[in-house]
Design a protein around this motif. Structure first.
Motif, PDB file in Angstrom:
ATOM      1  N   TRP A 297      72.169 -12.192  89.801  1.00 43.29           N
ATOM      2  CA  TRP A 297      71.068 -13.031  89.351  1.00 43.29           C
ATOM      3  C   TRP A 297      69.926 -13.070  90.353  1.00 43.29           C
ATOM      4  N   LYS A 300      67.448 -10.270  89.680  1.00 40.41           N
ATOM      5  CA  LYS A 300      66.531 -10.549  88.580  1.00 40.41           C
ATOM      6  C   LYS A 300      65.473 -11.563  88.979  1.00 40.41           C
ATOM      7  N   GLU A 301      65.876 -12.595  89.704  1.00 38.74           N
ATOM      8  CA  GLU A 301      64.919 -13.623  90.125  1.00 38.74           C
ATOM      9  C   GLU A 301      63.870 -13.043  91.075  1.00 38.74           C
TER      10      GLU A 301
END
Length: 414
Positions: A297, A300-301
């Motif tokens: 994650w 993606k951030e």
């Protein structure tokens, strides 16, 4: 016959096992004859990687520890005095600070000022293509290796904002590639040592907190991660430029590697991770990927935040149009270096086409070939290229001014 080395010791979970590290993709095996060796690390190299994951920057860490054990504000003032005016101007100099700056000011015998000058001249001539490679290839691609992202996330980098991170890092790069920038009191020397100090602050803070898991990640801002980051500015840089039609000569490649070898040394990277050839750098960079975790994650951030950064830039005319153009241009370069799967893992539009590099590469081949054939064209190319790099710095506004600083709300702030 080489004796077998014990590789059964504990390793951070982010790193592959030795047996996993031997699994080299077939597509990369094709390059092994050019490198003159197998890509996979041998037992000695693997053990060094695992050790490097657990090691920080001993000399700077010792000074920061002294600083916090005495008077942080006074210690920071002494550090700044030594950095900007020389160690001899520091009154009541502590042993740890003296040790640090005696080390920094004793330039290694292998440093060649002529090679550094040649590297800077070449880099100036690459203009904004240098920025495209470093931002859209090296930095964006690096976010896929989630082990790199943990320190950024835990120090609030996501909240800090991509424009500030990119602007500060770009200013440091500008300092390092300034003419005479790596001399003792040059901007590159001082910026690099300052960043090294910030790294030590972050490392100290994270290792004393309860959110950092050394069994999972090793040491924050460890030797392996610092070495990999340094290699991005030389090995990835040179490779990416070729994709844009800009081919460094053997001498220019050697010069660029030499410059970043010295920058890495100033940054606190141990000698064993500093290489002086592009081939050796490519092998070492591959080895460092064996210590990284797959995208998560954080990838993606961080990827999405970086992709949106152009929409906050400052343009004098037609700002909204230029912001949108810059946004799509950088995405097209991302797509040129990354396949659709990786674009998706970074939270980027997967249907983007690599139009910008495909349009500009043929022109660059002609332009850079011409300047090699007609030397009188080189100074003009270098002047215009450097000015383009400085103009890009101005797009970051206040984020492109000064040097990297800890967030004022962060526990590491002094």
């Amino acid at each position: 016959m080489t004796a077998s080395i014990d590789i059964s010791g504990a390793r951070p979970h982010r790193a592959e096992s030795f047996s996993q590290s031997q699994q080299t993709p077939f597509s990369l095996k094709l390059f092994q004859p050019l490198l003159g060796r197998r890509l996979a690390p041998n037992q000695r190299e693997y053990r060094a990687l695992i050790s490097g994951l657990m090691t920080g920057d001993t000399v700077m860490d010792e000074f920061v520890e002294w600083m916090f054990n005495t008077n942080p504000k006074n210690g920071k003032q002494k550090f700044d005095q030594a950095l900007h005016h020389g160690l001899h101007t520091v009154k009541d100099c502590p042993e740890s600070l003296s040790k640090l700056f005696h080390h920094l000011e004793q330039t290694p015998a292998w440093v060649d000022a002529g090679l550094i000058d040649d590297a800077i001249t070449f880099i100036h001539g690459t203009g904004t293509y240098a920025n495209y490679v470093l931002r859209d290839g090296a930095l964006m691609g690096g976010y896929l290796l989630s082990g790199f992202n943990q320190a950024l996330v835990l120090t609030g980098a996501l909240n800090k904002g991509a424009p500030k991170r990119v602007g500060e890092t770009y200013k440091w790069w500008i300092d390092c590639t300034e003419a005479q920038g790596m001399s003792r009191f040059g901007p590159g020397f001082k910026s690099t040592v300052h960043v090294r100090f910030i790294h030590a602050l972050v490392r100290r803070n994270l290792t004393r907190g309860d959110k950092w898991d050394p069994d999972e990640w090793g040491a924050p801002l460890c030797q392996v991660d610092m070495a990999a980051t340094n290699l991005a500015f030389c090995v990835v840089f040179l490779t990416g430029l070729r994709a844009f039609g800009i081919f460094a000569t053997a001498h220019e490649s050697k010069a660029v590697m030499h410059l970043w070898r010295y920058v890495g040394w100033l940054m606190g990277v141990d000698d064993q991770w500093l290489v002086d050839s592009e081939r050796a750098g490519a092998v070492l960079l591959y080895h460092t990927t064996k210590t990284q975790s797959p995208p998560d994650w954080t990838s993606k951030e961080m990827g999405q935040a970086l992709s949106l950064e152009p929409l906050s830039r400052h343009f004098k005319h037609f700002e909204s149009v230029q912001r949108l153009y810059a946004y799509h241009k950088h995405l097209s370069i991302n797509r040129f270096f990354l396949n659709r799967e990786k674009m998706g893992q970074l939270g980027l539009p997967t249907k983007t086409l690599p139009w910008f590099p495909l349009i500009t590469a043929p022109t660059n081949v002609l332009r850079y070939t011409a300047q090699r054939a007609i030397p009188i064209l080189r100074p003009r190319l270098q002047r215009r290229g450097r000015q383009a790099q400085l103009n890009m710095l101005a797009l970051f506004g206040e984020h492109g001014q000064g040097t990297i600083q800890p967030d004022k709300h962060h526990p590491a702030h002094v």
